[in-house]
Design a protein around this motif. Structure first.
Motif, PDB file in Angstrom:
ATOM      1  N   ASP A  45      23.822   0.873  -0.831  1.00 30.60           N
ATOM      2  CA  ASP A  45      24.561   1.844  -1.642  1.00 30.60           C
ATOM      3  C   ASP A  45      25.861   2.284  -0.988  1.00 30.60           C
ATOM      4  O   ASP A  45      26.267   3.437  -1.128  1.00 30.60           O
ATOM      5  CB  ASP A  45      23.683   3.070  -1.935  1.00 30.60           C
ATOM      6  CG  ASP A  45      22.536   2.744  -2.876  1.00 30.60           C
ATOM      7  OD1 ASP A  45      22.764   2.042  -3.870  1.00 30.60           O
ATOM      8  OD2 ASP A  45      21.407   3.171  -2.592  1.00 30.60           O
ATOM      9  N   GLY A  46      26.510   1.375  -0.268  1.00 37.55           N
ATOM     10  CA  GLY A  46      27.815   1.721   0.259  1.00 37.55           C
ATOM     11  C   GLY A  46      28.061   1.289   1.681  1.00 37.55           C
ATOM     12  O   GLY A  46      27.470   0.341   2.190  1.00 37.55           O
ATOM     13  N   ILE A  47      28.929   2.043   2.348  1.00 37.47           N
ATOM     14  CA  ILE A  47      29.360   1.740   3.708  1.00 37.47           C
ATOM     15  C   ILE A  47      29.370   3.029   4.517  1.00 37.47           C
ATOM     16  O   ILE A  47      29.842   4.070   4.040  1.00 37.47           O
ATOM     17  CB  ILE A  47      30.764   1.116   3.724  1.00 37.47           C
ATOM     18  CG1 ILE A  47      30.797  -0.165   2.885  1.00 37.47           C
ATOM     19  CG2 ILE A  47      31.229   0.819   5.143  1.00 37.47           C
ATOM     20  CD1 ILE A  47      32.188  -0.733   2.706  1.00 37.47           C
ATOM     21  N   GLN A  48      28.853   2.952   5.731  1.00 34.35           N
ATOM     22  CA  GLN A  48      28.947   4.070   6.654  1.00 34.35           C
ATOM     23  C   GLN A  48      29.856   3.687   7.817  1.00 34.35           C
ATOM     24  O   GLN A  48      30.075   2.504   8.098  1.00 34.35           O
ATOM     25  CB  GLN A  48      27.568   4.475   7.166  1.00 34.35           C
ATOM     26  CG  GLN A  48      26.699   5.112   6.085  1.00 34.35           C
ATOM     27  CD  GLN A  48      25.415   5.698   6.643  1.00 34.35           C
ATOM     28  OE1 GLN A  48      24.733   5.078   7.448  1.00 34.35           O
ATOM     29  NE2 GLN A  48      25.095   6.913   6.231  1.00 34.35           N
ATOM     30  N   VAL A  49      30.368   4.714   8.507  1.00 39.19           N
ATOM     31  CA  VAL A  49      31.268   4.494   9.630  1.00 39.19           C
ATOM     32  C   VAL A  49      30.760   5.260  10.842  1.00 39.19           C
ATOM     33  O   VAL A  49      30.215   6.366  10.718  1.00 39.19           O
ATOM     34  CB  VAL A  49      32.714   4.916   9.271  1.00 39.19           C
ATOM     35  CG1 VAL A  49      32.788   6.402   8.932  1.00 39.19           C
ATOM     36  CG2 VAL A  49      33.680   4.559  10.389  1.00 39.19           C
TER      37      VAL A  49
END
Length: 250
Positions: A45-49
């Protein structure tokens, strides 16, 4: 006997290490280490940093269905590809733009790699597609010697392209993806590939491996789902295991 002893020593080495962090999902698809030192993690469900090499994480993109199965860097562009997703960011991940390149028959992307304007995509139904203009237009290809696959890890290393179709080992191409030859690999179940300082790293069902002139060296014992190599500092790696734990080497 010697084989059992080696495996025992590797196991003790792994136990002596401790993970530096944890991701919130075991749906660990991809890791990408940016030149500015940030680490990106692609999931369902997306991208983390992460700004501390995997210790802590925050959302960069949080959107249901933004399935970042692959992350790639092409110059200043960050690319995210996955199930019906192909997006790019040209401002370090602050904003994203959906891409609809010509020639790509569908957008269910189960593998993606990019380098110096060359892009290779694996579409779940229609197979492999190659772009020579930075992903603006793609052409379907039927690479000789490369098995058909529904999912594949990919990485460019200079002019060499590596592809690991899931469950079928490792292959390389030195003619832009037209023909492939098998590469002796330590295991067939390969989940991740990474290139750092002219070294190829492989993560699979049984371990983390580094390719050397005399063969493969195991760096860690256990399942590796996602893997990233530092873009400048040789030997620095971050990877995620089968339990969603984040590890760093060294």
């Amino acid at each position: 006997m010697w084989k059992a002893l080696v495996l025992l020593l590797l196991g003790l080495q792994a136990l002596a290490q401790t993970p530096v962090g944890q991701v919130a999902t075991r749906d660990a698809h991809a890791l990408l280490w940016l030149p500015d030192g940030r680490l990106l993690f692609g999931h369902h469900d997306g991208i983390q940093v992460s700004k501390d090499a995997g210790r802590t994480w925050e959302d960069l993109v949080r959107k249901a269905g933004f399935d970042a199965m692959a992350l790639a860097l092409d110059g200043p562009r960050i690319l995210a590809a996955g199930h019906w997703v192909l997006s790019e960011s040209q401002d370090g991940g602050r904003t994203w733009r959906n891409l609809r390149p010509k020639g790509l028959s569908a957008m269910d992307l189960h593998g993606y790699a990019a380098s110096a304007g060359r892009h290779l995509a694996l579409e779940a139904t229609h197979g492999y597609f190659l772009s020579q203009d930075g992903g603006k237009t793609f052409s379907a290809i039927s690479p000789k010697g490369l098995p058909k696959a529904g999912l594949a890890a990919m990485a460019f290393q200079g002019e060499t392209l590596y592809v690991a179709p899931l469950g079928q080992g490792l292959y390389q191409s030195q003619d832009g993806g037209q023909t492939f030859t098998p590469v002796p690999a330590p295991e067939k179940e390969v989940y991740a590939l990474a290139v750092g300082a002219d070294t190829l790293y492989l993560g699979g069902k049984t371990g983390l491996w580094r390719r050397t002139p005399v063969g493969w060296k195991r760096l860690w014992l256990g399942t590796v789902l996602a893997l990233a190599a530092h873009p400048v500092e040789a030997g620095r790696l971050v990877f995620i295991d089968g339990q969603g734990r984040v590890w760093r080497l060294p």
